[in-house]
Design a protein around this motif. Structure first.
Motif, mmCIF file in Angstrom:
data_model
loop_
_atom_site.group_PDB
_atom_site.id
_atom_site.type_symbol
_atom_site.label_atom_id
_atom_site.label_comp_id
_atom_site.label_asym_id
_atom_site.label_seq_id
_atom_site.Cartn_x
_atom_site.Cartn_y
_atom_site.Cartn_z
ATOM 1 N N HIS A 79 -76.656 0.988 28.328
ATOM 2 C CA HIS A 79 -75.527 0.069 28.557
ATOM 3 C C HIS A 79 -74.729 0.025 27.257
ATOM 4 N N CYS A 80 -73.792 0.941 27.128
ATOM 5 C CA CYS A 80 -73.101 1.165 25.857
ATOM 6 C C CYS A 80 -71.870 0.282 25.697
ATOM 7 N N THR A 81 -71.674 -0.163 24.466
ATOM 8 C CA THR A 81 -70.500 -0.968 24.138
ATOM 9 C C THR A 81 -69.789 -0.337 22.948
ATOM 10 N N GLU A 82 -68.508 -0.544 22.877
ATOM 11 C CA GLU A 82 -67.717 -0.070 21.743
ATOM 12 C C GLU A 82 -68.135 -0.863 20.519
ATOM 13 N N HIS A 83 -68.480 -0.140 19.447
ATOM 14 C CA HIS A 83 -68.914 -0.816 18.227
ATOM 15 C C HIS A 83 -68.496 0.024 17.027
ATOM 16 N N HIS A 84 -67.962 -0.621 16.007
ATOM 17 C CA HIS A 84 -67.442 0.111 14.850
ATOM 18 C C HIS A 84 -68.522 0.779 14.001
ATOM 19 N N LYS A 85 -69.768 0.334 14.091
ATOM 20 C CA LYS A 85 -70.849 0.923 13.300
ATOM 21 C C LYS A 85 -71.884 1.687 14.129
ATOM 22 N N VAL A 86 -71.910 1.441 15.425
ATOM 23 C CA VAL A 86 -72.958 2.039 16.265
ATOM 24 C C VAL A 86 -72.299 2.907 17.341
ATOM 25 N N HIS A 105 -74.621 11.862 38.490
ATOM 26 C CA HIS A 105 -73.822 11.900 39.716
ATOM 27 C C HIS A 105 -73.163 10.541 39.981
ATOM 28 N N PRO A 106 -71.870 10.536 40.334
ATOM 29 C CA PRO A 106 -71.153 9.276 40.551
ATOM 30 C C PRO A 106 -71.782 8.354 41.598
ATOM 31 N N ILE A 107 -72.357 8.902 42.658
ATOM 32 C CA ILE A 107 -72.969 8.059 43.697
ATOM 33 C C ILE A 107 -74.168 7.312 43.123
ATOM 34 N N VAL A 108 -74.980 7.980 42.328
ATOM 35 C CA VAL A 108 -76.155 7.350 41.722
ATOM 36 C C VAL A 108 -75.712 6.354 40.654
ATOM 37 N N ARG A 109 -74.762 6.759 39.834
ATOM 38 C CA ARG A 109 -74.256 5.865 38.784
ATOM 39 C C ARG A 109 -73.698 4.566 39.394
ATOM 40 N N GLU A 110 -72.968 4.702 40.480
ATOM 41 C CA GLU A 110 -72.409 3.518 41.145
ATOM 42 C C GLU A 110 -73.521 2.627 41.699
ATOM 43 N N ALA A 111 -74.549 3.241 42.259
ATOM 44 C CA ALA A 111 -75.665 2.468 42.831
ATOM 45 C C ALA A 111 -76.343 1.603 41.775
ATOM 46 N N PHE A 112 -76.324 2.057 40.524
ATOM 47 C CA PHE A 112 -76.961 1.298 39.443
ATOM 48 C C PHE A 112 -75.956 0.528 38.587
ATOM 49 N N GLY A 113 -74.739 0.399 39.068
ATOM 50 C CA GLY A 113 -73.747 -0.425 38.392
ATOM 51 C C GLY A 113 -73.292 0.117 37.049
ATOM 52 N N CYS A 114 -73.327 1.434 36.893
ATOM 53 C CA CYS A 114 -72.917 2.025 35.622
ATOM 54 C C CYS A 114 -71.405 1.955 35.446
#
Length: 184
Positions: free
Chosen positions: A95-102, A139-148
């Motif tokens: 679960h990635c977030t924009e971060h200036h150091k990471v 795959h987009p279908i799997v990613r969507e199923a897990f709320g990515c």
């Protein structure tokens, strides 16, 4: 089991049955995952547990992705049977977030470390597990199923249960081809 012995003899267990970890054992597995290296204390992971009838719904998602991707019948069949190889599957999402150091890659690495820690915690408690991936993780279908979200990545599916057989002992590897000392 001694922790060093656990790490030096790590083996995946692909043949798993009931019972799956529950209660305190499952909480220990999740807690171990949350102790992964985490620069910036971002907690860049999400754990989605699949068990019981949810495995059928997961199989449907995998099949839809396989059909959509034009996979052959053997892959489609594998997608239908795969979720039933273990009584529990934990999908781990970076679960990635924009971060200036990471940077994003480091957050993905952290979520990957979480999978390893979770598998080791399962084994330490008498369970077995195997980390699986495949084209489904992207795959987009799997990613969507897990709320990515667009910036997220499924780093794997951790299959957990009771091993049907003891994994074979591994011989100590020759580390010399993989190690050098700086400067070389």
């Amino acid at each position: 089991m001694d922790s060093l012995e656990l790490l030096l003899n790590r083996r995946s267990a692909s043949r798993l049955s009931e019972p799956a970890p529950q209660g305190e054992a499952l909480q220990n597995i999740i807690r171990a995952g949350m102790r992964a290296p985490d620069h910036g204390t971002l907690e860049p992971w999400r754990f989605i547990i699949i068990e019981g009838e949810a495995r059928s719904r997961f199989a449907d998602v995998l099949l839809a992705a396989a059909v959509d991707a034009g996979q052959d019948e053997s892959v489609q069949e594998k997608s239908q049977k795969g979720p039933f190889r273990a009584p529990m599957i934990i999908t781990v999402v970076a679960h990635c977030t924009e971060h200036h150091k990471v940077p994003r890659w480091e957050q993905i690495a952290s979520a990957s470390c979480a999978v390893q820690a979770m598998q080791m915690a399962a084994v330490a408690q008498g369970f077995g597990g195997i980390w699986r991936s495949g084209f489904w993780t992207e795959h987009p279908i799997v990613r969507e199923a897990f709320g990515c979200r667009e910036q997220d990545m499924i780093v794997g599916f951790l299959y957990l249960g009771t091993p049907l057989m003891q994994p074979a002992k591994v011989k100590a590897p020759d580390t010399s081809p993989f190690v050098s000392y700086f400067p070389s």
